[in-house]
Write a protein that holds these residues in place. Structure first.
Motif, PDB file in Angstrom:
ATOM      1  N   LEU A  69      41.630   0.425  96.930  1.00 56.37           N
ATOM      2  CA  LEU A  69      41.566   1.183  98.175  1.00 56.37           C
ATOM      3  C   LEU A  69      40.297   2.022  98.250  1.00 56.37           C
ATOM      4  O   LEU A  69      39.656   2.090  99.303  1.00 56.37           O
ATOM      5  CB  LEU A  69      42.790   2.086  98.308  1.00 56.37           C
ATOM      6  N   ARG A  70      39.922   2.658  97.141  1.00 53.30           N
ATOM      7  CA  ARG A  70      38.735   3.503  97.133  1.00 53.30           C
ATOM      8  C   ARG A  70      37.498   2.737  97.591  1.00 53.30           C
ATOM      9  O   ARG A  70      36.625   3.280  98.278  1.00 53.30           O
ATOM     10  CB  ARG A  70      38.504   4.071  95.727  1.00 53.30           C
ATOM     11  N   SER A  71      37.430   1.461  97.250  1.00 53.06           N
ATOM     12  CA  SER A  71      36.237   0.669  97.557  1.00 53.06           C
ATOM     13  C   SER A  71      36.017   0.478  99.057  1.00 53.06           C
ATOM     14  O   SER A  71      34.898   0.188  99.492  1.00 53.06           O
ATOM     15  CB  SER A  71      36.314  -0.693  96.862  1.00 53.06           C
ATOM     16  N   VAL A  72      37.090   0.626  99.855  1.00 51.98           N
ATOM     17  CA  VAL A  72      36.932   0.402 101.299  1.00 51.98           C
ATOM     18  C   VAL A  72      37.328   1.614 102.134  1.00 51.98           C
ATOM     19  O   VAL A  72      37.134   1.615 103.356  1.00 51.98           O
ATOM     20  CB  VAL A  72      37.780  -0.813 101.771  1.00 51.98           C
ATOM     21  N   TYR A  73      37.854   2.651 101.499  1.00 55.28           N
ATOM     22  CA  TYR A  73      38.498   3.719 102.261  1.00 55.28           C
ATOM     23  C   TYR A  73      37.541   4.471 103.174  1.00 55.28           C
ATOM     24  O   TYR A  73      37.860   4.716 104.351  1.00 55.28           O
ATOM     25  CB  TYR A  73      39.187   4.703 101.321  1.00 55.28           C
ATOM     26  N   GLU A  74      36.401   4.888 102.674  1.00 58.15           N
ATOM     27  CA  GLU A  74      35.498   5.697 103.497  1.00 58.15           C
ATOM     28  C   GLU A  74      35.035   4.924 104.721  1.00 58.15           C
ATOM     29  O   GLU A  74      34.978   5.465 105.837  1.00 58.15           O
ATOM     30  CB  GLU A  74      34.300   6.167 102.666  1.00 58.15           C
ATOM     31  N   ASP A  75      34.697   3.651 104.538  1.00 57.06           N
ATOM     32  CA  ASP A  75      34.280   2.824 105.668  1.00 57.06           C
ATOM     33  C   ASP A  75      35.432   2.663 106.658  1.00 57.06           C
ATOM     34  O   ASP A  75      35.248   2.723 107.881  1.00 57.06           O
ATOM     35  CB  ASP A  75      33.811   1.457 105.161  1.00 57.06           C
ATOM     36  N   LEU A  76      36.648   2.476 106.136  1.00 54.40           N
ATOM     37  CA  LEU A  76      37.811   2.332 107.002  1.00 54.40           C
ATOM     38  C   LEU A  76      38.070   3.614 107.789  1.00 54.40           C
ATOM     39  O   LEU A  76      38.328   3.570 109.003  1.00 54.40           O
ATOM     40  CB  LEU A  76      39.036   1.977 106.165  1.00 54.40           C
ATOM     41  N   SER A  96      51.740  -8.328  99.792  1.00 51.23           N
ATOM     42  CA  SER A  96      51.407  -8.362  98.379  1.00 51.23           C
ATOM     43  C   SER A  96      50.503  -7.174  98.034  1.00 51.23           C
ATOM     44  O   SER A  96      50.842  -6.024  98.320  1.00 51.23           O
ATOM     45  CB  SER A  96      50.748  -9.710  98.039  1.00 51.23           C
ATOM     46  N   LEU A  97      49.341  -7.436  97.431  1.00 50.41           N
ATOM     47  CA  LEU A  97      48.376  -6.368  97.177  1.00 50.41           C
ATOM     48  C   LEU A  97      48.060  -5.613  98.464  1.00 50.41           C
ATOM     49  O   LEU A  97      47.928  -4.384  98.466  1.00 50.41           O
ATOM     50  CB  LEU A  97      47.092  -6.948  96.591  1.00 50.41           C
ATOM     51  N   GLY A  98      47.952  -6.338  99.577  1.00 51.82           N
ATOM     52  CA  GLY A  98      47.673  -5.695 100.854  1.00 51.82           C
ATOM     53  C   GLY A  98      48.740  -4.699 101.253  1.00 51.82           C
ATOM     54  O   GLY A  98      48.458  -3.698 101.912  1.00 51.82           O
ATOM     55  N   GLY A  99      49.995  -4.945 100.850  1.00 52.92           N
ATOM     56  CA  GLY A  99      51.063  -4.000 101.129  1.00 52.92           C
ATOM     57  C   GLY A  99      50.878  -2.711 100.356  1.00 52.92           C
ATOM     58  O   GLY A  99      51.106  -1.613 100.882  1.00 52.92           O
ATOM     59  N   ALA A 100      50.475  -2.828  99.085  1.00 53.52           N
ATOM     60  CA  ALA A 100      50.203  -1.633  98.284  1.00 53.52           C
ATOM     61  C   ALA A 100      49.077  -0.826  98.914  1.00 53.52           C
ATOM     62  O   ALA A 100      49.140   0.409  98.987  1.00 53.52           O
ATOM     63  CB  ALA A 100      49.836  -2.032  96.855  1.00 53.52           C
ATOM     64  N   LEU A 101      48.032  -1.510  99.395  1.00 51.32           N
ATOM     65  CA  LEU A 101      46.900  -0.808  99.993  1.00 51.32           C
ATOM     66  C   LEU A 101      47.272  -0.174 101.323  1.00 51.32           C
ATOM     67  O   LEU A 101      46.802   0.914 101.655  1.00 51.32           O
ATOM     68  CB  LEU A 101      45.723  -1.770 100.170  1.00 51.32           C
ATOM     69  N   ALA A 102      48.129  -0.840 102.105  1.00 52.76           N
ATOM     70  CA  ALA A 102      48.583  -0.261 103.369  1.00 52.76           C
ATOM     71  C   ALA A 102      49.367   1.022 103.115  1.00 52.76           C
ATOM     72  O   ALA A 102      49.182   2.033 103.802  1.00 52.76           O
ATOM     73  CB  ALA A 102      49.437  -1.273 104.132  1.00 52.76           C
ATOM     74  N   MET A 103      50.247   0.994 102.115  1.00 53.65           N
ATOM     75  CA  MET A 103      51.021   2.188 101.785  1.00 53.65           C
ATOM     76  C   MET A 103      50.113   3.308 101.293  1.00 53.65           C
ATOM     77  O   MET A 103      50.232   4.465 101.714  1.00 53.65           O
ATOM     78  CB  MET A 103      52.064   1.828 100.724  1.00 53.65           C
ATOM     79  N   LEU A 104      49.152   2.977 100.416  1.00 53.07           N
ATOM     80  CA  LEU A 104      48.255   4.000  99.879  1.00 53.07           C
ATOM     81  C   LEU A 104      47.320   4.555 100.951  1.00 53.07           C
ATOM     82  O   LEU A 104      47.024   5.756 100.963  1.00 53.07           O
ATOM     83  CB  LEU A 104      47.443   3.429  98.724  1.00 53.07           C
ATOM     84  N   ALA A 105      46.843   3.691 101.835  1.00 51.64           N
ATOM     85  CA  ALA A 105      45.983   4.173 102.920  1.00 51.64           C
ATOM     86  C   ALA A 105      46.753   5.137 103.809  1.00 51.64           C
ATOM     87  O   ALA A 105      46.236   6.194 104.212  1.00 51.64           O
ATOM     88  CB  ALA A 105      45.460   3.000 103.739  1.00 51.64           C
ATOM     89  N   GLY A 106      48.011   4.792 104.104  1.00 50.63           N
ATOM     90  CA  GLY A 106      48.840   5.683 104.899  1.00 50.63           C
ATOM     91  C   GLY A 106      49.051   7.011 104.204  1.00 50.63           C
ATOM     92  O   GLY A 106      48.977   8.082 104.831  1.00 50.63           O
ATOM     93  N   ALA A 107      49.317   6.964 102.889  1.00 48.14           N
ATOM     94  CA  ALA A 107      49.530   8.196 102.130  1.00 48.14           C
ATOM     95  C   ALA A 107      48.278   9.049 102.105  1.00 48.14           C
ATOM     96  O   ALA A 107      48.333  10.269 102.314  1.00 48.14           O
ATOM     97  CB  ALA A 107      49.958   7.849 100.700  1.00 48.14           C
ATOM     98  N   ARG A 108      47.126   8.423 101.872  1.00 49.98           N
ATOM     99  CA  ARG A 108      45.883   9.188 101.771  1.00 49.98           C
ATOM    100  C   ARG A 108      45.525   9.835 103.104  1.00 49.98           C
ATOM    101  O   ARG A 108      45.139  11.000 103.150  1.00 49.98           O
ATOM    102  CB  ARG A 108      44.749   8.296 101.274  1.00 49.98           C
ATOM    103  N   MET A 109      45.664   9.085 104.187  1.00 55.62           N
ATOM    104  CA  MET A 109      45.313   9.659 105.488  1.00 55.62           C
ATOM    105  C   MET A 109      46.281  10.770 105.879  1.00 55.62           C
ATOM    106  O   MET A 109      45.867  11.796 106.441  1.00 55.62           O
ATOM    107  CB  MET A 109      45.254   8.568 106.541  1.00 55.62           C
ATOM    108  N   TYR A 110      47.564  10.603 105.580  1.00 56.38           N
ATOM    109  CA  TYR A 110      48.544  11.642 105.907  1.00 56.38           C
ATOM    110  C   TYR A 110      48.278  12.907 105.107  1.00 56.38           C
ATOM    111  O   TYR A 110      48.350  14.023 105.640  1.00 56.38           O
ATOM    112  CB  TYR A 110      49.952  11.125 105.623  1.00 56.38           C
ATOM    113  N   LEU A 111      47.951  12.768 103.814  1.00 56.04           N
ATOM    114  CA  LEU A 111      47.777  13.921 102.948  1.00 56.04           C
ATOM    115  C   LEU A 111      46.394  14.553 103.041  1.00 56.04           C
ATOM    116  O   LEU A 111      46.245  15.753 102.786  1.00 56.04           O
ATOM    117  CB  LEU A 111      48.063  13.523 101.495  1.00 56.04           C
ATOM    118  N   GLU A 112      45.377  13.760 103.422  1.00 53.23           N
ATOM    119  CA  GLU A 112      44.016  14.281 103.436  1.00 53.23           C
ATOM    120  C   GLU A 112      43.444  14.433 104.840  1.00 53.23           C
ATOM    121  O   GLU A 112      42.562  15.282 105.064  1.00 53.23           O
ATOM    122  CB  GLU A 112      43.103  13.372 102.602  1.00 53.23           C
ATOM    123  N   ASN A 113      43.897  13.610 105.784  1.00 62.88           N
ATOM    124  CA  ASN A 113      43.419  13.679 107.172  1.00 62.88           C
ATOM    125  C   ASN A 113      44.621  13.562 108.104  1.00 62.88           C
ATOM    126  O   ASN A 113      44.839  12.509 108.714  1.00 62.88           O
ATOM    127  CB  ASN A 113      42.420  12.550 107.466  1.00 62.88           C
TER     128      ASN A 113
END
Length: 226
Positions: A69-76, A96-113
């Protein structure tokens, strides 16, 4: 309709990490690319790699998923800031892996932005991604907006091993007959998971891999719409 692809070819053991964002007048959807279980088999069965601190300092996350997730997060995040011009609803999804990244992206944006908090997160065959602390923080903010679909014997949601990693409380379980449940019925827990298993759960013909295919998720969900 506008779209944006975020892509990174990383130095860790994945072919690449990709997120595809589509934006319309009423909604924005970001889909994270999945991968075949064999490609992340070592990650999914390895209990020795220490997890890393989770988004906003909450709990811990599987190291490999955090790096992906870190590799694409800032651009996203920049992409979503540019595209969300009129308060559109925001959705994350992945298999699959994309599901883990979707959950983590949601968590990061909710907690940080918090202003970028997702309106919905839909994952399919998602592996265990974080510890109980982050799972609870996620549930408090996004539990009512999250749908984590698991198809019967799909092996990927059963890994990485507990107790280090766990799931968020958002299960939608598809039993061996293709029926959708809001939780895993005790009958299914005792019988469905015993059907079709082989000695090697990562073998292409195993029930754990067949149930992981996205086409089988789609077929079951379409059946439940009828």
């Amino acid at each position: 309709m506008r779209h944006h692809e975020t892509r990174f070819t990383p130095p860790f053991p994945l072919q690449d990490t990709q997120a595809y964002t589509m934006a319309g007048d009423r909604m924005i959807v970001t889909a994270f690319r999945g991968t075949e279980p064999a490609r992340i088999k070592d990650w999914l069965t390895d209990a020795t790699t220490p997890p890393v601190t989770g988004p906003g300092g909450s709990g811990h996350v599987h190291h490999g998923f955090a790096e992906a997730l870190r590799s694409v997060y800032e651009d996203l995040a920049d992409c979503l800031e540019d595209l969300r011009t009129d308060g559109q609803a925001l959705y994350f999804t992945g298999h699959s892996l994309g599901g883990a990244l979707a959950m983590l992206a949601g968590a990061r944006m909710y907690l940080e932005n918090p202003h970028l908090a997702a309106d919905g997160i839909y994952t399919f065959g998602q592996p265990r991604t974080c510890d109980t602390v982050l799972a609870e923080a996620f549930h408090r903010g996004l539990g009512g907006r999250t749908y984590r679909f698991v198809n019967n014997n799909d092996i990927v949601p059963q890994l990485p091993p507990e107790p280090v990693f766990t799931h968020v409380r958002a299960l939608r379980y598809i039993d061996s007959k293709g029926r959708l449940h809001d939780s895993m019925p005790m009958f299914s827990a005792l019988t469905d998971r015993a059907m079709g298993l082989t000695a090697d759960v990562f073998a292409p013909a195993s029930d754990g891999i067949r149930d992981h295919f996205m086409r089988n998720y789609l077929a079951a969900l379409e059946k439940n719409l009828g």
